[in-house]
Design a protein around this motif. Structure first.
Motif, PDB file in Angstrom:
ATOM      1  N   ASN A  52     132.013 -18.631 -29.037  1.00  0.00           N
ATOM      2  CA  ASN A  52     131.494 -19.997 -28.926  1.00  0.00           C
ATOM      3  C   ASN A  52     130.041 -20.070 -29.396  1.00  0.00           C
ATOM      4  O   ASN A  52     129.647 -21.017 -30.094  1.00  0.00           O
ATOM      5  CB  ASN A  52     131.596 -20.485 -27.483  1.00  0.00           C
ATOM      6  N   ALA A  53     129.239 -19.078 -29.020  1.00  0.00           N
ATOM      7  CA  ALA A  53     127.831 -19.065 -29.424  1.00  0.00           C
ATOM      8  C   ALA A  53     127.695 -18.860 -30.930  1.00  0.00           C
ATOM      9  O   ALA A  53     126.863 -19.489 -31.594  1.00  0.00           O
ATOM     10  CB  ALA A  53     127.080 -17.971 -28.669  1.00  0.00           C
ATOM     11  N   ALA A  54     128.520 -17.965 -31.505  1.00  0.00           N
ATOM     12  CA  ALA A  54     128.466 -17.725 -32.951  1.00  0.00           C
ATOM     13  C   ALA A  54     128.888 -18.974 -33.723  1.00  0.00           C
ATOM     14  O   ALA A  54     128.288 -19.309 -34.757  1.00  0.00           O
ATOM     15  CB  ALA A  54     129.357 -16.539 -33.313  1.00  0.00           C
ATOM     16  N   ASP A  55     129.920 -19.663 -33.235  1.00  0.00           N
ATOM     17  CA  ASP A  55     130.352 -20.910 -33.886  1.00  0.00           C
ATOM     18  C   ASP A  55     129.231 -21.946 -33.878  1.00  0.00           C
ATOM     19  O   ASP A  55     128.949 -22.584 -34.894  1.00  0.00           O
ATOM     20  CB  ASP A  55     131.578 -21.479 -33.168  1.00  0.00           C
ATOM     21  N   ALA A  56     128.586 -22.119 -32.722  1.00  0.00           N
ATOM     22  CA  ALA A  56     127.501 -23.094 -32.612  1.00  0.00           C
ATOM     23  C   ALA A  56     126.333 -22.722 -33.516  1.00  0.00           C
ATOM     24  O   ALA A  56     125.729 -23.579 -34.169  1.00  0.00           O
ATOM     25  CB  ALA A  56     127.038 -23.205 -31.158  1.00  0.00           C
ATOM     26  N   ALA A  57     126.009 -21.433 -33.575  1.00  0.00           N
ATOM     27  CA  ALA A  57     124.874 -20.978 -34.380  1.00  0.00           C
ATOM     28  C   ALA A  57     125.134 -21.151 -35.868  1.00  0.00           C
ATOM     29  O   ALA A  57     124.259 -21.600 -36.627  1.00  0.00           O
ATOM     30  CB  ALA A  57     124.568 -19.512 -34.062  1.00  0.00           C
ATOM     31  N   SER A  58     126.338 -20.809 -36.322  1.00  0.00           N
ATOM     32  CA  SER A  58     126.634 -20.928 -37.760  1.00  0.00           C
ATOM     33  C   SER A  58     126.662 -22.392 -38.194  1.00  0.00           C
ATOM     34  O   SER A  58     126.185 -22.745 -39.277  1.00  0.00           O
ATOM     35  CB  SER A  58     127.968 -20.247 -38.085  1.00  0.00           C
ATOM     36  N   MET A  59     127.203 -23.267 -37.346  1.00  0.00           N
ATOM     37  CA  MET A  59     127.270 -24.682 -37.704  1.00  0.00           C
ATOM     38  C   MET A  59     125.892 -25.326 -37.716  1.00  0.00           C
ATOM     39  O   MET A  59     125.632 -26.242 -38.509  1.00  0.00           O
ATOM     40  CB  MET A  59     128.184 -25.418 -36.735  1.00  0.00           C
ATOM     41  N   ALA A  60     124.984 -24.863 -36.851  1.00  0.00           N
ATOM     42  CA  ALA A  60     123.619 -25.405 -36.851  1.00  0.00           C
ATOM     43  C   ALA A  60     122.819 -24.889 -38.035  1.00  0.00           C
ATOM     44  O   ALA A  60     122.099 -25.645 -38.697  1.00  0.00           O
ATOM     45  CB  ALA A  60     122.928 -25.049 -35.537  1.00  0.00           C
ATOM     46  N   GLY A  61     122.943 -23.609 -38.338  1.00  0.00           N
ATOM     47  CA  GLY A  61     122.143 -23.016 -39.408  1.00  0.00           C
ATOM     48  C   GLY A  61     122.610 -23.347 -40.798  1.00  0.00           C
ATOM     49  O   GLY A  61     121.812 -23.405 -41.739  1.00  0.00           O
ATOM     50  N   VAL A  62     123.910 -23.613 -40.973  1.00  0.00           N
ATOM     51  CA  VAL A  62     124.451 -23.803 -42.312  1.00  0.00           C
ATOM     52  C   VAL A  62     123.914 -25.060 -42.981  1.00  0.00           C
ATOM     53  O   VAL A  62     123.977 -25.184 -44.213  1.00  0.00           O
ATOM     54  CB  VAL A  62     125.995 -23.834 -42.252  1.00  0.00           C
ATOM     55  N   THR A  63     123.370 -26.004 -42.214  1.00  0.00           N
ATOM     56  CA  THR A  63     122.853 -27.231 -42.820  1.00  0.00           C
ATOM     57  C   THR A  63     121.649 -26.980 -43.722  1.00  0.00           C
ATOM     58  O   THR A  63     121.238 -27.864 -44.461  1.00  0.00           O
ATOM     59  CB  THR A  63     122.467 -28.258 -41.734  1.00  0.00           C
ATOM     60  N   PHE A  64     121.071 -25.777 -43.661  1.00  0.00           N
ATOM     61  CA  PHE A  64     119.954 -25.440 -44.550  1.00  0.00           C
ATOM     62  C   PHE A  64     120.432 -24.738 -45.826  1.00  0.00           C
ATOM     63  O   PHE A  64     119.617 -24.427 -46.698  1.00  0.00           O
ATOM     64  CB  PHE A  64     118.950 -24.538 -43.825  1.00  0.00           C
ATOM     65  N   MET A  65     121.711 -24.478 -45.908  1.00  0.00           N
ATOM     66  CA  MET A  65     122.244 -23.786 -47.075  1.00  0.00           C
ATOM     67  C   MET A  65     122.595 -24.796 -48.170  1.00  0.00           C
ATOM     68  O   MET A  65     122.969 -25.937 -47.870  1.00  0.00           O
ATOM     69  CB  MET A  65     123.491 -22.987 -46.674  1.00  0.00           C
ATOM     70  N   PRO A  66     122.455 -24.408 -49.440  1.00  0.00           N
ATOM     71  CA  PRO A  66     122.097 -23.080 -49.924  1.00  0.00           C
ATOM     72  C   PRO A  66     120.613 -22.906 -50.206  1.00  0.00           C
ATOM     73  O   PRO A  66     120.205 -21.893 -50.744  1.00  0.00           O
ATOM     74  CB  PRO A  66     122.884 -23.008 -51.230  1.00  0.00           C
ATOM     75  N   ASP A  67     119.800 -23.893 -49.855  1.00  0.00           N
ATOM     76  CA  ASP A  67     118.412 -23.904 -50.306  1.00  0.00           C
ATOM     77  C   ASP A  67     117.479 -22.991 -49.522  1.00  0.00           C
ATOM     78  O   ASP A  67     116.492 -22.506 -50.062  1.00  0.00           O
ATOM     79  CB  ASP A  67     117.868 -25.344 -50.260  1.00  0.00           C
ATOM     80  N   ASP A  68     117.745 -22.770 -48.238  1.00  0.00           N
ATOM     81  CA  ASP A  68     116.751 -22.099 -47.401  1.00  0.00           C
ATOM     82  C   ASP A  68     117.434 -21.198 -46.375  1.00  0.00           C
ATOM     83  O   ASP A  68     117.674 -21.577 -45.233  1.00  0.00           O
ATOM     84  CB  ASP A  68     115.885 -23.157 -46.696  1.00  0.00           C
ATOM     85  N   LEU A  69     117.727 -19.960 -46.782  1.00  0.00           N
ATOM     86  CA  LEU A  69     118.370 -19.003 -45.880  1.00  0.00           C
ATOM     87  C   LEU A  69     117.465 -18.654 -44.701  1.00  0.00           C
ATOM     88  O   LEU A  69     117.955 -18.462 -43.574  1.00  0.00           O
ATOM     89  CB  LEU A  69     118.757 -17.737 -46.642  1.00  0.00           C
ATOM     90  N   ASP A  70     116.156 -18.577 -44.939  1.00  0.00           N
ATOM     91  CA  ASP A  70     115.232 -18.239 -43.848  1.00  0.00           C
ATOM     92  C   ASP A  70     115.305 -19.284 -42.735  1.00  0.00           C
ATOM     93  O   ASP A  70     115.378 -18.942 -41.544  1.00  0.00           O
ATOM     94  CB  ASP A  70     113.806 -18.129 -44.369  1.00  0.00           C
ATOM     95  N   ALA A  71     115.273 -20.567 -43.111  1.00  0.00           N
ATOM     96  CA  ALA A  71     115.355 -21.625 -42.099  1.00  0.00           C
ATOM     97  C   ALA A  71     116.721 -21.608 -41.423  1.00  0.00           C
ATOM     98  O   ALA A  71     116.837 -21.869 -40.213  1.00  0.00           O
ATOM     99  CB  ALA A  71     115.102 -22.991 -42.743  1.00  0.00           C
TER     100      ALA A  71
END
Length: 594
Positions: A52-71
């Motif tokens: 559940n935590a990994a799903d939440a983290a990937s869905m939150a972070g992916v909105t910066f892709m593909p432009d900003d992997l660091d963010a």
């Protein structure tokens, strides 16, 4: 001793042995198995929490892709921490990497679980890991891959505010031009929808207009339009200035044939005020039937009250609801929001625009600063990379006692941000046309575009023009791009509108498989609309083009200039038309794929 007694004694002895054996088995086998089952249950529960935590983290972070992997990594780890898994902990690891496509993000969370019972048998702890991969569709930027939206009038020595062109070409397949042959456009709320603005107009006064229930515009949105200000990592901590060309409504007609007016006492002069050195070309009235010059945006009054135009910058948000995003402050501490009055032609003449060494008491600096000029709306210093939103609307009143910003606008009205509904006392009627751009040393790291919808005004003569329509990244493969537009074809001669693929994609030219719905229905050869004109029934009508995005679609999604579908427009007799465009990739913008 009888045989029966011997048999009974033997049974008692065997029962005693069995009891001892069962007790030994309990101690040696059953109790450890029970203990291990408790630990196994804990590991199972932990695995579910990790997933559940990994799903939440990937869905939150992916909105910066593909432009900003660091963010993306920073965001994913922050979400994992909020769910109980801190990457700084010695017992937790959060790994963030790109997925198989540039638009994908993979998050793997590993956690050390200490055993309660199995430790007695030499297994003190166990590591549990779970991974999640998310993919990101959007949002869909429209109209521009660079730091300018709309036309950029001729600069050169005559441009006082920002000498020289400010456009920085993006890397990737798309290109930018100073003359895409359209302006940004927004109407006052009392304007008739059939004039071309489908979003900001309350009323429908023309029979048969699409999206109307009687005299009510069903598409009216009191929040107006949002423009996407995409800030790259290189711009974080630098001064970013938003400029607006001709931000205030000033009545002059579609081609500047209405005004402003000059007279023999106050003729047009090149150096007629401190803000321009080319007044003879910048301000001159167009003869009836003449071609508008490059400075003419074409503001048209539709009623007795000119519209007020409000601009407000909002911070990035991961909710996909920019209307609820927080205000952004400028470097001067005030909110990055401005309002501009509307002016009728009778109140803007050469006399009002001419400084004349201070001897002209009728000179109004506030008007001279905004009319056919680039205006510095706000300078801010972004603290994070991401998508900021510039909100533009015409239904917020300038309050009494509003503070002039010294640059032709008014500031510090909190309602520019807080007003979520409509203010029906605001009665502006007319179309305001403008352009946007970002200046400063970071402008190559910032782009500005429409966000899933845009109002534009085309006023080009007989010609073929081509501009960047919408960015579609590979995450859209196997889905469909839906392009909708309202009230095109305000032209004397029929024209054509064709959707073209990104120049950096693997799609064929012309596109195949496109279908239309609205004025033209069914298959569209070469993804083209033909016979587009008012006489053919396009006035006040909506049209949709569905473009299938095939599996295997690729483009330079890591580059800001990559993946831009284009629009080619041809009107042999020229066109002067306000239209509203919408674009969306069907399906959820964020989806879990693994």
């Amino acid at each position: 001793m009888s045989a029966n007694w011997l048999r009974r004694d033997r049974r008692r002895t065997e029962q005693g042995y069995a009891a001892i054996l069962v007790a030994a088995m309990m101690a040696a086998v059953f109790l450890p198995l029970a203990a291990l089952s408790v630990d196994a249950a804990r590991l199972y529960v932990e695995a579910q929490r990790l997933q559940n935590a990994a799903d939440a983290a990937s869905m939150a972070g992916v909105t910066f892709m593909p432009d900003d992997l660091d963010a993306a990594a920073v965001t994913a780890k922050a979400v994992a921490k909020r769910n109980g898994y801190d990457d700084a902990s010695s017992s937790v690891t959060v790994a963030v990497t790109p997925g198989a496509k540039p638009t994908q993000l993979k998050v793997t969370i590993s956690s050390v679980v200490y055993n309660s019972f199995a430790a007695s048998f030499g297994s003190a702890w166990a590591t549990v890991s779970r991974s999640s991969v998310a993919d990101y569709n959007g949002p869909a930027p429209m109209g521009s891959p660079c730091n300018a939206f709309g036309n950029e009038p001729p600069p050169g020595a005559a441009e006082v505010q920002s000498p020289g062109s400010q456009i920085v070409p993006p890397t990737g397949g798309a290109s930018c031009t100073s003359t895409p042959q359209f302006w940004g456009a927004i109407a006052g709320p009392e304007t008739n929808k059939s004039s071309g603005d489908a979003i900001m107009t309350r009323k429908c006064n023309t029979s048969g207009t699409s999206g109307c229930s009687g005299t009510t515009n069903d598409q009216f949105n009191p929040m107006g339009y949002f423009y996407l200000l995409r800030v790259g990592p290189a711009a974080v901590g630098t001064d970013v200035t938003i400029q607006i060309y001709d931000p205030a409504f000033v009545e002059n007609g579609d081609t500047c044939e209405v005004g402003p007016n000059a007279n023999s006492s106050y003729p047009w002069l090149d150096n007629m005020n401190p803000f321009t050195h080319d007044g003879l070309s910048r301000y001159v009235k167009t003869p009836s039937g003449g071609k508008p010059n490059a400075f003419c945006t074409g503001d048209v009054l539709g009623g007795s009250e000119a519209p007020v135009t409000s601009f407000a910058l909002r911070a990035p948000t991961d909710t996909y609801r920019p209307a609820s995003a927080a205000p952004v402050a400028g470097i001067d501490g005030s909110q990055c929001a401005r309002q501009y009055k509307g002016y009728k032609v009778a109140t803007v003449t050469s006399k009002e625009l001419r400084y004349n060494n201070g001897s002209n008491a009728s000179y109004v600096e506030e008007r001279a600063r905004v009319y056919h000029q680039w205006v510095n709306m706000c300078t801010f210093r972004p603290t994070v990379a991401g998508d900021y939103y510039l909100q533009v609307r015409t239904n917020v009143k300038i309050p009494a006692g509003a503070i002039a910003d010294g640059n032709g606008g008014y500031r510090n009205n909190p309602r520019v941000y807080t007003q979520t509904g409509d203010d029906t006392s605001v009665l502006g009627n007319g179309n305001n046309r403008f352009a946007l751009r970002v200046t400063g040393g970071s402008r190559g790291s910032v782009s500005i575009s429409g966000w899933e919808q845009m109002g534009i005004y085309a006023n080009f003569p007989a010609a073929v023009t081509e501009f960047n329509l919408v960015r579609v990244i590979p995450a859209a493969a196997s889905k469909s791009l839906t392009i909708s537009f309202f009230d095109v074809g305000d032209a004397t001669q029929a024209g054509t509108i064709q959707v073209l693929p990104p120049v950096d994609s693997n799609l064929s030219t012309p596109l195949t498989g496109c279908t239309g719905a609205g004025v033209i229905n069914g298959a569209l050869t070469d993804c083209k609309l033909t016979n587009v004109s008012t006489a053919s029934g396009w006035n006040g009508k909506a049209q949709t083009i569905r473009v299938p995005i095939p599996n295997g679609y690729t483009c330079q999604s890591t580059q800001p200039g990559g993946c831009w579908f284009r629009l080619q427009v041809s009107f042999p007799g020229g066109v002067t038309d306000t239209t509203t465009w919408f674009a969306r990739v069907q399906g959820d913008p964020v989806r879990l794929i693994e």
